[in-house]
Write a protein that holds these residues in place. Structure first.
Motif: not given
Length: 509
Positions: A170-182
């Protein structure tokens, strides 16, 4: 119940008989005979569920966190969240468990590590393995085609824990995501910039970000002669090169996965190469690799990526590494992983990687797997390995014997004489109502020395002291714990004075 009670009494009496014989130093044969009778009686008795010894422990692969550890964790989270927000991310949350079918088939060989839950009311559920697949499900379900988000939450893996190295179930994740057509590689470059900003801000040592592209890997496997059906499993083997030698990886490919030795050798010629943009240029001239459409697209994007990384000022932190494979099935393009570097033992040696602390990549097909019409939403993101970072920061603080503040209390309300509890309660209430972080000791008549000692131990910077004379004069004696200087402040000015003196951010480490 009566039978059990009678048996328990026989066991007790037989136990006393055995102890008596031992005290009398009877013969070994006689003691052995009576012990055998005792064991026979105990076997008849069977286990008593209610009397079994209860072991107080956390489940395997999990841990508790003390106030000191939580203060360190909060500081790390603050650094990460402030960076995510600086780059314009919104925050979302998703359930800790998902429908089992949502997670099935998304993680390749790691799927065996998913925690399945018992059927509860007709739904087969599993604990989330990461935050990426739930994010893709969220996008498809809400028909979103464009979002920049971060998500910090716990995930669960039925892994063999190595808790000393920050590896848990059991552990933490710190996620950052960019979704989209670029346009190509602009969001990817920002993700790598964010990764470098966070790791630099945390000051956990030198690091290197390895970069590769799944299309280059697939093109390389194709020209080396790997059958299509074995791409993902061979990819998983290559991904182990940061932990084991090429010979061990080759043995796994050939011995366990049935790859021809000459094919493995051709792969070895490629995956042991690493460098910068010059290696990209070199591979663009490779007579075989440059003829593969997928590999050519990947190399072209990596060349563009290095241009943007140079403009963002982080190209010196990035290494193009053909051994980086990232075992997860959902990656489709650029992949990356940050490793901490160990200083070389001798001058001239290369620094050694001592463990991954962040990773990510592009996954353009994952959302389409959930969309009824298969509509794709291109995505790229990163995940910070905070558990490993927590372990490193904790070890560093212990080595330096640094004191960690576990509260943010600005002032302790204290009294200099007896029978001033009412006045202390009135003042602490005024301070709380004004937004001041304040405490008082839970004794009617605490000694002033004890109150001052409490401030020293807890790292509280100020003490507001009430005394009979101060009450008559309408002032409060404000004492600085560090310098021991005292000054009389008018009661109506106390809040502003405390705010002024504690306006600097309180250090938590």
């Amino acid at each position: 119940m009566a039978e059990r009670a009678a048996l328990e009494e026989l066991v007790r009496l037989q136990g006393e008989r055995v102890r008596g014989l031992k005290q009398q130093k009877a013969s070994a044969e006689q003691i052995e005979e009576e012990v055998a009778k005792l064991l026979k009686l105990k076997a008849q008795l069977g286990p008593d569920e209610g009397k079994q010894k209860f072991v107080l422990k956390t489940p395997k692969g999990t841990r508790d966190y003390s106030p000191r550890q939580m203060a360190v964790r909060e500081k790390v989270f603050d650094v990460i969240i402030s960076c995510f927000k600086r780059h314009g991310a919104e925050v979302i949350d998703t359930p800790v468990f998902e429908l089992k079918e949502t997670l099935t088939g998304k993680y390749g060989e790691d799927s065996k590590l998913i925690y399945d839950l018992k059927d509860q009311g007709g739904e087969l559920l599993s604990l989330r393995y990461d935050l990426t697949v739930p994010f893709a499900r969220y996008l498809a379900m809400n028909k979103l085609t464009n979002i920049k988000r971060y998500h910090i939450a716990k995930v669960y893996r039925r892994d063999n824990p190595a808790m000393t190295r920050g590896r848990y179930r059991e552990f933490y994740q710190c996620d950052f995501d960019i979704a989209g057509q670029f346009d190509p590689m602009i969001p990817d470059a920002e993700c790598l910039k964010i990764m470098c900003e966070i790791l630099s801000s945390l000051q956990i040592g030198d690091f290197l970000v390895k970069v590769n592209d799944r299309r280059i890997l697939d093109g390389m496997f194709a020209i080396c002669g790997v059958p299509d059906s074995k791409f993902r499993t061979i990819c998983s083997s290559v991904d182990k090169l940061d932990k084991v030698s090429w010979e061990e990886v080759k043995n796994e490919m050939v011995g366990e996965k049935g790859l021809a030795p000459e094919v493995a050798d051709r792969i070895g010629d490629y995956v042991q190469q690493h460098g910068g943009v010059s290696l990209v240029e070199q591979l663009l001239q490779d007579p075989e690799l440059s003829q593969n459409k997928q590999a050519l697209e990947g190399l072209g994007d990596l060349k563009l990526l290095f241009e943007y990384l140079t403009l963002l000022g982080i190209a010196d932190k990035i290494s193009f590494d053909l051994s980086l494979a990232r075992g997860l099935d959902y990656y489709t393009g650029v992949i990356y992983e940050a490793v901490l570097l160990q200083s070389p033992a001798q001058a001239g040696e290369e620094p050694l990687g001592v463990g991954s602390v962040a990773a990510g990549g592009r996954y353009d097909g994952l959302v389409g797997m959930f969309d009824p019409k298969g509509r794709k939403v291109p995505c790229v993101g990163l995940s910070i390995g905070v558990e490993r970072i927590f372990s490193i920061v904790e070890q560093r603080l212990e080595a330096l014997e640094e004191k960690v503040r576990t509260t943010e209390t600005q002032v302790l309300v204290a009294s200099a004489q007896k029978k001033l509890l009412e006045e202390r309660l009135k003042l602490v209430s005024e301070l709380w109502d004004a937004g001041i972080k304040a405490e008082l000791l839970y004794k009617k008549n605490p000694k002033l020395l004890n109150q001052l000692q409490y401030c020293e131990e807890a790292g509280i910077p100020l003490v507001a002291i009430i005394g009979e004379q101060e009450l008559k004069d309408g002032v409060i004696k404000l004492r600085s714990v560090a310098s021991r200087e005292e000054v009389d402040i008018r009661r109506e000015d106390l809040v502003e004075e405390i705010k002024r003196r504690t306006s600097e951010p309180l250090c938590t480490c």
